[in-house]
Design a protein around this motif. Sequence first.
Motif, PDB file in Angstrom:
ATOM      1  N   HIS A  58       0.851  -1.183   0.000  1.00  0.00           N
ATOM      2  CA  HIS A  58       0.000   0.000   0.000  1.00  0.00           C
ATOM      3  C   HIS A  58       0.892   1.240   0.000  1.00  0.00           C
ATOM      4  O   HIS A  58       2.027   1.209   0.457  1.00  0.00           O
ATOM      5  CB  HIS A  58      -0.927   0.026   1.218  1.00  0.00           C
ATOM      6  N   ASN A  59       0.363   2.295  -0.509  1.00  0.00           N
ATOM      7  CA  ASN A  59       1.035   3.586  -0.438  1.00  0.00           C
ATOM      8  C   ASN A  59      -0.065   4.643  -0.374  1.00  0.00           C
ATOM      9  O   ASN A  59      -0.533   4.991   0.685  1.00  0.00           O
ATOM     10  CB  ASN A  59       1.957   3.789  -1.647  1.00  0.00           C
ATOM     11  N   TRP A  60      -0.533   5.123  -1.527  1.00  0.00           N
ATOM     12  CA  TRP A  60      -1.711   5.978  -1.603  1.00  0.00           C
ATOM     13  C   TRP A  60      -2.764   5.244  -2.420  1.00  0.00           C
ATOM     14  O   TRP A  60      -2.480   4.746  -3.496  1.00  0.00           O
ATOM     15  CB  TRP A  60      -1.356   7.319  -2.234  1.00  0.00           C
ATOM     16  N   GLY A  61      -3.970   5.167  -1.904  1.00  0.00           N
ATOM     17  CA  GLY A  61      -5.012   4.405  -2.575  1.00  0.00           C
ATOM     18  C   GLY A  61      -5.450   3.222  -1.737  1.00  0.00           C
ATOM     19  O   GLY A  61      -4.864   2.917  -0.689  1.00  0.00           O
ATOM     20  N   GLU A  62      -6.473   2.526  -2.176  1.00  0.00           N
ATOM     21  CA  GLU A  62      -7.033   1.364  -1.481  1.00  0.00           C
ATOM     22  C   GLU A  62      -6.598   0.089  -2.200  1.00  0.00           C
ATOM     23  O   GLU A  62      -7.064  -0.210  -3.303  1.00  0.00           O
ATOM     24  CB  GLU A  62      -8.560   1.465  -1.437  1.00  0.00           C
ATOM     25  N   PRO A  63      -5.685  -0.695  -1.611  1.00  0.00           N
ATOM     26  CA  PRO A  63      -5.105  -1.861  -2.290  1.00  0.00           C
ATOM     27  C   PRO A  63      -6.114  -2.870  -2.810  1.00  0.00           C
ATOM     28  O   PRO A  63      -5.898  -3.484  -3.862  1.00  0.00           O
ATOM     29  CB  PRO A  63      -4.216  -2.485  -1.205  1.00  0.00           C
ATOM     30  N   THR A  64      -7.222  -3.048  -2.084  1.00  0.00           N
ATOM     31  CA  THR A  64      -8.185  -4.067  -2.504  1.00  0.00           C
ATOM     32  C   THR A  64      -8.905  -3.692  -3.798  1.00  0.00           C
ATOM     33  O   THR A  64      -9.670  -4.503  -4.337  1.00  0.00           O
ATOM     34  CB  THR A  64      -9.218  -4.337  -1.396  1.00  0.00           C
ATOM     35  N   GLN A  65      -8.644  -2.488  -4.313  1.00  0.00           N
ATOM     36  CA  GLN A  65      -9.234  -2.103  -5.595  1.00  0.00           C
ATOM     37  C   GLN A  65      -8.383  -2.562  -6.783  1.00  0.00           C
ATOM     38  O   GLN A  65      -8.798  -2.392  -7.930  1.00  0.00           O
ATOM     39  CB  GLN A  65      -9.470  -0.592  -5.642  1.00  0.00           C
ATOM     40  N   ASN A  66      -7.224  -3.144  -6.490  1.00  0.00           N
ATOM     41  CA  ASN A  66      -6.429  -3.743  -7.563  1.00  0.00           C
ATOM     42  C   ASN A  66      -6.854  -5.202  -7.710  1.00  0.00           C
ATOM     43  O   ASN A  66      -6.717  -5.998  -6.775  1.00  0.00           O
ATOM     44  CB  ASN A  66      -4.932  -3.649  -7.253  1.00  0.00           C
ATOM     45  N   LYS A  67      -7.344  -5.565  -8.880  1.00  0.00           N
ATOM     46  CA  LYS A  67      -7.893  -6.909  -9.104  1.00  0.00           C
ATOM     47  C   LYS A  67      -6.843  -8.004  -8.978  1.00  0.00           C
ATOM     48  O   LYS A  67      -7.182  -9.183  -8.796  1.00  0.00           O
ATOM     49  CB  LYS A  67      -8.551  -6.977 -10.481  1.00  0.00           C
ATOM     50  N   THR A  91     -13.490  -0.818   4.101  1.00  0.00           N
ATOM     51  CA  THR A  91     -14.872  -0.727   3.620  1.00  0.00           C
ATOM     52  C   THR A  91     -15.238  -1.842   2.652  1.00  0.00           C
ATOM     53  O   THR A  91     -16.417  -2.149   2.461  1.00  0.00           O
ATOM     54  CB  THR A  91     -15.114   0.624   2.926  1.00  0.00           C
ATOM     55  N   LEU A  92     -14.238  -2.458   2.018  1.00  0.00           N
ATOM     56  CA  LEU A  92     -14.490  -3.490   1.007  1.00  0.00           C
ATOM     57  C   LEU A  92     -14.246  -4.905   1.541  1.00  0.00           C
ATOM     58  O   LEU A  92     -14.119  -5.851   0.769  1.00  0.00           O
ATOM     59  CB  LEU A  92     -13.607  -3.230  -0.219  1.00  0.00           C
ATOM     60  N   LEU A  93     -14.212  -5.030   2.868  1.00  0.00           N
ATOM     61  CA  LEU A  93     -13.985  -6.343   3.475  1.00  0.00           C
ATOM     62  C   LEU A  93     -15.283  -7.138   3.547  1.00  0.00           C
ATOM     63  O   LEU A  93     -15.805  -7.437   4.620  1.00  0.00           O
ATOM     64  CB  LEU A  93     -13.378  -6.174   4.873  1.00  0.00           C
ATOM     65  N   ASP A  94     -15.774  -7.524   2.387  1.00  0.00           N
ATOM     66  CA  ASP A  94     -16.951  -8.395   2.356  1.00  0.00           C
ATOM     67  C   ASP A  94     -16.516  -9.846   2.552  1.00  0.00           C
ATOM     68  O   ASP A  94     -15.332 -10.147   2.714  1.00  0.00           O
ATOM     69  CB  ASP A  94     -17.719  -8.219   1.045  1.00  0.00           C
ATOM     70  N   ASP A  95     -17.469 -10.776   2.550  1.00  0.00           N
ATOM     71  CA  ASP A  95     -17.149 -12.177   2.831  1.00  0.00           C
ATOM     72  C   ASP A  95     -16.133 -12.742   1.842  1.00  0.00           C
ATOM     73  O   ASP A  95     -15.222 -13.490   2.220  1.00  0.00           O
ATOM     74  CB  ASP A  95     -18.426 -13.024   2.796  1.00  0.00           C
ATOM     75  N   LEU A 109      -2.356  -7.555   8.182  1.00  0.00           N
ATOM     76  CA  LEU A 109      -3.349  -6.659   7.592  1.00  0.00           C
ATOM     77  C   LEU A 109      -3.651  -5.578   8.614  1.00  0.00           C
ATOM     78  O   LEU A 109      -3.951  -5.876   9.766  1.00  0.00           O
ATOM     79  CB  LEU A 109      -4.633  -7.406   7.244  1.00  0.00           C
ATOM     80  N   ARG A 110      -3.547  -4.319   8.179  1.00  0.00           N
ATOM     81  CA  ARG A 110      -3.867  -3.209   9.066  1.00  0.00           C
ATOM     82  C   ARG A 110      -5.053  -2.447   8.495  1.00  0.00           C
ATOM     83  O   ARG A 110      -5.105  -2.163   7.309  1.00  0.00           O
ATOM     84  CB  ARG A 110      -2.665  -2.278   9.235  1.00  0.00           C
ATOM     85  N   ILE A 111      -5.989  -2.112   9.375  1.00  0.00           N
ATOM     86  CA  ILE A 111      -7.175  -1.367   8.966  1.00  0.00           C
ATOM     87  C   ILE A 111      -7.094   0.033   9.548  1.00  0.00           C
ATOM     88  O   ILE A 111      -6.862   0.204  10.751  1.00  0.00           O
ATOM     89  CB  ILE A 111      -8.468  -2.060   9.432  1.00  0.00           C
ATOM     90  N   SER A 112      -7.268   1.036   8.691  1.00  0.00           N
ATOM     91  CA  SER A 112      -7.228   2.427   9.122  1.00  0.00           C
ATOM     92  C   SER A 112      -8.580   2.829   9.683  1.00  0.00           C
ATOM     93  O   SER A 112      -9.592   2.790   8.983  1.00  0.00           O
ATOM     94  CB  SER A 112      -6.855   3.331   7.945  1.00  0.00           C
ATOM     95  N   GLN A 129     -20.280   1.986  12.085  1.00  0.00           N
ATOM     96  CA  GLN A 129     -20.738   0.626  12.366  1.00  0.00           C
ATOM     97  C   GLN A 129     -20.405  -0.329  11.235  1.00  0.00           C
ATOM     98  O   GLN A 129     -20.136  -1.515  11.461  1.00  0.00           O
ATOM     99  CB  GLN A 129     -22.245   0.615  12.627  1.00  0.00           C
ATOM    100  N   VAL A 130     -20.388   0.185  10.013  1.00  0.00           N
ATOM    101  CA  VAL A 130     -20.044  -0.645   8.853  1.00  0.00           C
ATOM    102  C   VAL A 130     -18.620  -1.160   8.974  1.00  0.00           C
ATOM    103  O   VAL A 130     -18.359  -2.357   8.822  1.00  0.00           O
ATOM    104  CB  VAL A 130     -20.214   0.157   7.543  1.00  0.00           C
ATOM    105  N   ILE A 131     -17.687  -0.273   9.260  1.00  0.00           N
ATOM    106  CA  ILE A 131     -16.274  -0.657   9.346  1.00  0.00           C
ATOM    107  C   ILE A 131     -16.037  -1.551  10.558  1.00  0.00           C
ATOM    108  O   ILE A 131     -15.278  -2.525  10.502  1.00  0.00           O
ATOM    109  CB  ILE A 131     -15.362   0.587   9.375  1.00  0.00           C
ATOM    110  N   GLU A 132     -16.702  -1.243  11.679  1.00  0.00           N
ATOM    111  CA  GLU A 132     -16.517  -2.063  12.873  1.00  0.00           C
ATOM    112  C   GLU A 132     -17.025  -3.488  12.618  1.00  0.00           C
ATOM    113  O   GLU A 132     -16.365  -4.465  12.998  1.00  0.00           O
ATOM    114  CB  GLU A 132     -17.247  -1.458  14.064  1.00  0.00           C
ATOM    115  N   ASN A 133     -18.161  -3.633  11.980  1.00  0.00           N
ATOM    116  CA  ASN A 133     -18.682  -4.966  11.666  1.00  0.00           C
ATOM    117  C   ASN A 133     -17.735  -5.731  10.745  1.00  0.00           C
ATOM    118  O   ASN A 133     -17.526  -6.936  10.923  1.00  0.00           O
ATOM    119  CB  ASN A 133     -20.061  -4.849  11.020  1.00  0.00           C
TER     120      ASN A 133
END
Length: 307
Positions: A58-67, A91-95, A109-112, A129-133
Amino acid sequence: MKINKLTSLTIETTNVCNLNCRICPTNNEMKRKKGSMSFELFQKTISSGKSLKHLCLHNWGEPTQNKDLFNMIKYAHNKGIRYTVFNTNGTLLDDNTIHRILNSPLSVLRISVDGNPDTYQKIRGIDFQVIENNILNLIRDRNEKNSSLKIGIVMVVEEQTEKDMNSFHDKWKAIADHVRFQPKLIRSQHSQEATTKGATVQSAKKNCAKKTQFYKFALQRTDICPELFGKDYGKVVVLWDGKVVPCCADYEGELQIGDVLNETVDSIWSGLAMRRLRKRHMDKDFPQICKNCNEYESQKVAKRFVI
């Protein structure tokens, strides 16, 4: 000064982000082109470092957006890199994403999570609540799978969040494997304005100092940056398009020291541009980016701390 071998890379898998956080320049101030690193360029980059042991994705940007993120993690592991880490806004940590994380050789894995619920909402613009869940689901699945993945929570310390430090620490220390605080970059325009008003640096310095003796803000650089010489290990930042800069604080890529499209990361680390930058620091002729840096550390203090 002794120069250690290049053993670590920060790779910007993407500088695209799905959020528009007030404290981040990515979707506010950044002028360079947006994009994601291709898997082919990633392979070329990793293969050009002969002594790599650590990889930050990671640097700048959201890594999980790279396919190709999880293919990258697997490729690095197969190349002998045993420590990989990335930060995510969570925010993109779905199942499905959680499943892929836990079935990958990712080490950390670190979550901001910037502040407590009200502060977080103001900065991130989404429901806390979304991020905490998402985090609780990740930790639950990690524990059920008996995965070795370490999960950390990160908070950027600045004028809006510093009041939350103690309660934030107490809450997340009981949930995650570690809690990490780090300073907001003075380099950004709104950070400079806040600092001019006397808001951020000194007050955050005092608050952080309550947590650990190994933390220090600097209003003006006086010391050589040890990272240019590989203080603990040699490290550079590879941007998504292959350009290489010495530090993550250079979010516009102004201090370019090479390009992995044409050079190896090892040759860049020992190359002319990097040697010139080291000499500027030794001569105390600091580039403006370095002058503004409030993450730099002297020989006696650490720039970030983990609790």
